[in-house]
Every structure is written in C-alpha cells, then in structure tokens.
Scaffold this active site. Structure first.
Site, short mmCIF file in Angstrom:
data_model
loop_
_atom_site.label_atom_id
_atom_site.label_comp_id
_atom_site.label_asym_id
_atom_site.label_seq_id
_atom_site.Cartn_x
_atom_site.Cartn_y
_atom_site.Cartn_z
N TYR A 237 0.84 -1.20 0.00
CA TYR A 237 0.00 0.00 0.00
C TYR A 237 0.88 1.25 0.00
CZ TYR A 237 -4.36 2.52 1.00
OH TYR A 237 -5.47 3.33 0.93
N TYR B 297 -5.72 5.56 -7.18
CA TYR B 297 -5.95 5.43 -5.75
C TYR B 297 -7.37 4.91 -5.55
CZ TYR B 297 -6.67 6.83 -0.87
OH TYR B 297 -6.95 6.85 0.48
#
Length: 393
Positions: A297, A347
């Site tokens: 991430y 995103y």
C-alpha cells in the site's frame, strides 16, 4: 485469527473474478453506477451470473449500500453483508471477510467492492474539513491545533523521524516513486501510462509537508474495483485461473490511532502491519523468501519502506538501501506494485492492488514477474489494517 496459532482459512477460498471501471479524475457518473459497473465486470470475468451472488462486502467509507448495489446489479437475496472500518486499511479485510463467509458456508459467492469519486467529489487529501463530537473527532482535535490537518502532514511526522533515526535522505522515498511510475508507464489502464519519472524529477517536485514532496503522495481518483470470492473448489471450474487465498489477516497495534500513532515507543515502524505480517507468515507457512512479488500500500512512499522492514524483506533501517539498489523493480529482489500502485495507476483504497495480485497469479500482468507462486498484498498503513497472501494451487 490469532497470533497464538495459525487459522483454518488457508486454501479454502479463492478470488475468481476481478473487474474495474476506468480510472480518471472526473468519472461523470454517480458512485453507485461506478460500483455496479465494477461488480458486473468482475462477475463477467468469473463467469458467474449476478443472481448467484449472495454476499457483499465493502468499506464503511463507501457511499453505496449493499442493498442498493444488489438491486442495481441484478443480485437477489443476500445471506451475508459486511463493512470494514478504517479507510484503506479495509481493503484486504473485505476479501478476508468474504473468504470466511465462503469457507463457513454462510455464503457461496461474495463480491467485495469499493467505488468513489475521490477526485471530482470528496477529496481525502483535503484533510479534516469538520470535526464531529465523536471519540474519533476528539482524537483528531488533539493534533489539529498543531497544524496536523491532512494525511500528508500526519505521515510526515513518521517520515521525518525515520530519516533522523536511520540517517537516510529523501532520495529513499524517491526510489519508491520512481519504481511505481516505471511500472505505471507500461500499464495502459494507469493514469500515468507512458509517464515515468526520474529521481531528479522526484527531488525537484514541490514540498507538500517536509520531508515529503508531491511525488511522494498518491493520486486522487474516480473509479471502482470489485473482487469475486468463491470456494477454492468452485473456482477450479470457472473461467479464470484461481488466486487461492492462502492467508488473510487484520491487525491493530498497541496504542493504535488513525494515522496519528505518535505516542508509541517508536515512530520508525508500523506496528499494525507487524501484527498482520506475523499472522500471514504463520497461517501461510511462508517466509519473505517465498514471495515473488508484492503489492504494498503506497498512499505515501515512506510507509512502503516501513512495510518492507515489518515483513522482513530487509532489516530495520535497511529499506533505503533495498530500494536504491532496484529492489522494487522488475528483476529486483521484490518487484513491487507492478501495476503502478496508487502513485501511478490509481488510488482505489488498495482494491486495485488486490486485482494486480490476482493478475500476477494468473500470469496476465502488464509487468509480469516470472514464475509467480505467491503474492503478498497489503492494505492501508497508519491505521488498523489487513493483508493477503495469494497463491497458485
């Protein structure tokens, strides 16, 4: 899941379908429509009719209620529905919830989804626009008077401490950004397709909150991603090569806050990801040496360095050298974020990263790593989080 012993989930469920909308800065349609498009695409990818779906999982942050998605997508009766808190930390946990439901017979076909207009609508990068009279709101109020109003400012505190303790420079962050954008440049679905950057570009980008620059921060994206989870047995008979869920974990560390865990004993690591790492290795029976590629991430580059260390791919303080030597790139020790990550592709709160893990297992990534047997995928950092180990049969 317990730190005391391995759980019984390994190999019982699989990801059988993935689907997404395009990734843009202005979708031009509602978040519900985005969700339904992604769910439909994922089911078509798996070869499963909407009428067969009996479970849905999403984020507490998602604006699309399960019953609304079910009605709009042609899904009938639901026997399981669940939502996970803590923003991007929920990504892999949605799949964990789906896998547990399938493994225990609570549901047969569970779809995980995340949809938002995060660029043309609510922009998380804007930070705290109001503070509600809740426990979480009071917690934010402790840091706001000091100017800590945005996610970038919260992470900058950890980043500065990391650089100080280990004597590193911001070039360490730059190597993460360069690797992500290099991978995104080869990905036609990435927002930054065909737009790699150099370390010099990173170092010349403007400050957002020192020591973090513009190119250390992920995008703001409109779009949606969906994931279909079924039993491993059923997945073998469907259209796609299954990505077996060999481990799934959630984790919250001691003295955990949401992005502001400044009062722990140390600020150079991510205790919540350390909890996840222990559980994933314990349940899967694997070690860092068994992982061929990872999706870490990357809402902010400093936390990629800390994840490398929490999972044992390198020692404490060794991540700057790891990335400087090309460790994250194709041909490196651990090719990472081969879709371009949230810095380069989009995103989507980590859900598009899970899809890339599935593509690596299938052998269909635009930046395919050779001989992939095991993929590590992580969710949001700085908050209670989650992770997956996906594998081949």
């Amino acid at each position: 899941m317990s730190l005391k012993h391995a759980d019984n989930l390994r190999g019982k469920a699989a990801i059988a379908g993935i689907g997404a909308t395009e990734f843009s800065k202005e979708s031009g349609r509602s978040e519900l429509r985005l969700a339904v498009e992604a769910v439909g695409a994922a089911l078509a990818d798996a070869g499963i009719a909407p009428s067969e779906v009996d479970g849905l999982v999403s984020f507490t942050m998602d604006t699309n209620p399960e019953i609304a998605v079910a009605a709009a997508a042609g899904i009938g009766d639901l026997t399981f529905f669940s939502r996970i808190h803590y923003g991007g930390g929920a990504a892999c946990a949605t799949v964990a919830q789906a896998a547990m439901a399938v493994a225990t017979g609570v549901a047969d076909v569970v779809v995980c989804y995340r949809a938002f207009n995060e660029r043309s609508g609510r922009r998380f990068g804007s930070g705290v626009l109001q503070r509600d009279p809740t426990v979480e709101g009071v917690g934010l109020g402790w840091n706001m008077p000091h100017g800590l109003l945005t996610p970038a400012s919260w992470v900058a505190m950890f980043a500065q401490r990391y650089l100080h303790v280990y004597g590193a420079t911001t070039e360490a962050f730059g190597h993460v950004a360069v690797a992500d954008r290099k991978h995104a440049a080869n990905n036609p679905k990435a927002y930054f397709h065909g737009k790699p950057i150099t370390l010099e570009d990173h170092q010349n980008s403007r400050w957002i909150v020192e020591p973090m620059r513009l190119l250390d921060c992920c995008q703001e994206t409109d779009g949606a991603q969906a994931i279909v989870v079924v039993s491993a047995e059923r997945a073998r008979d469907l259209k796609q090569k299954p990505a077996i869920i060999n481990a799934a974990a959630q984790g919250a560390g001691r003295l955990q806050d949401q992005m502001t865990s400044f009062y722990r004993d140390g600020m150079t690591g991510l205790a919540e990801m350390g909890v996840v790492a222990k559980q994933l290795w314990q349940t899967s029976g694997l070690t860092p040496d068994d992982i061929q590629t990872a999706v870490l991430y990357d809402h902010f580059t400093p936390f990629v360095l800390m994840q490398l260390e929490e999972f044992g791919f390198c020692g404490r303080g060794e991540a700057p050298a790891f990335v400087a030597n090309g460790g994250l790139e194709l041909g490196g020790k651990l090719p990472t974020n081969t879709h371009g990550g949230q810095l380069g592709e989009a995103y989507l709160h980590g859900m598009n990263g899970i899809a890339e893990g599935v593509r690596q297992i299938r052998g269909t990534s635009v930046n395919q790593v050779e001989n992939v047997h095991n993929v590590l995928v992580t969710a949001g950092t700085g908050v209670p989080t989650s992770g997956l180990v996906l594998g081949v049969e």
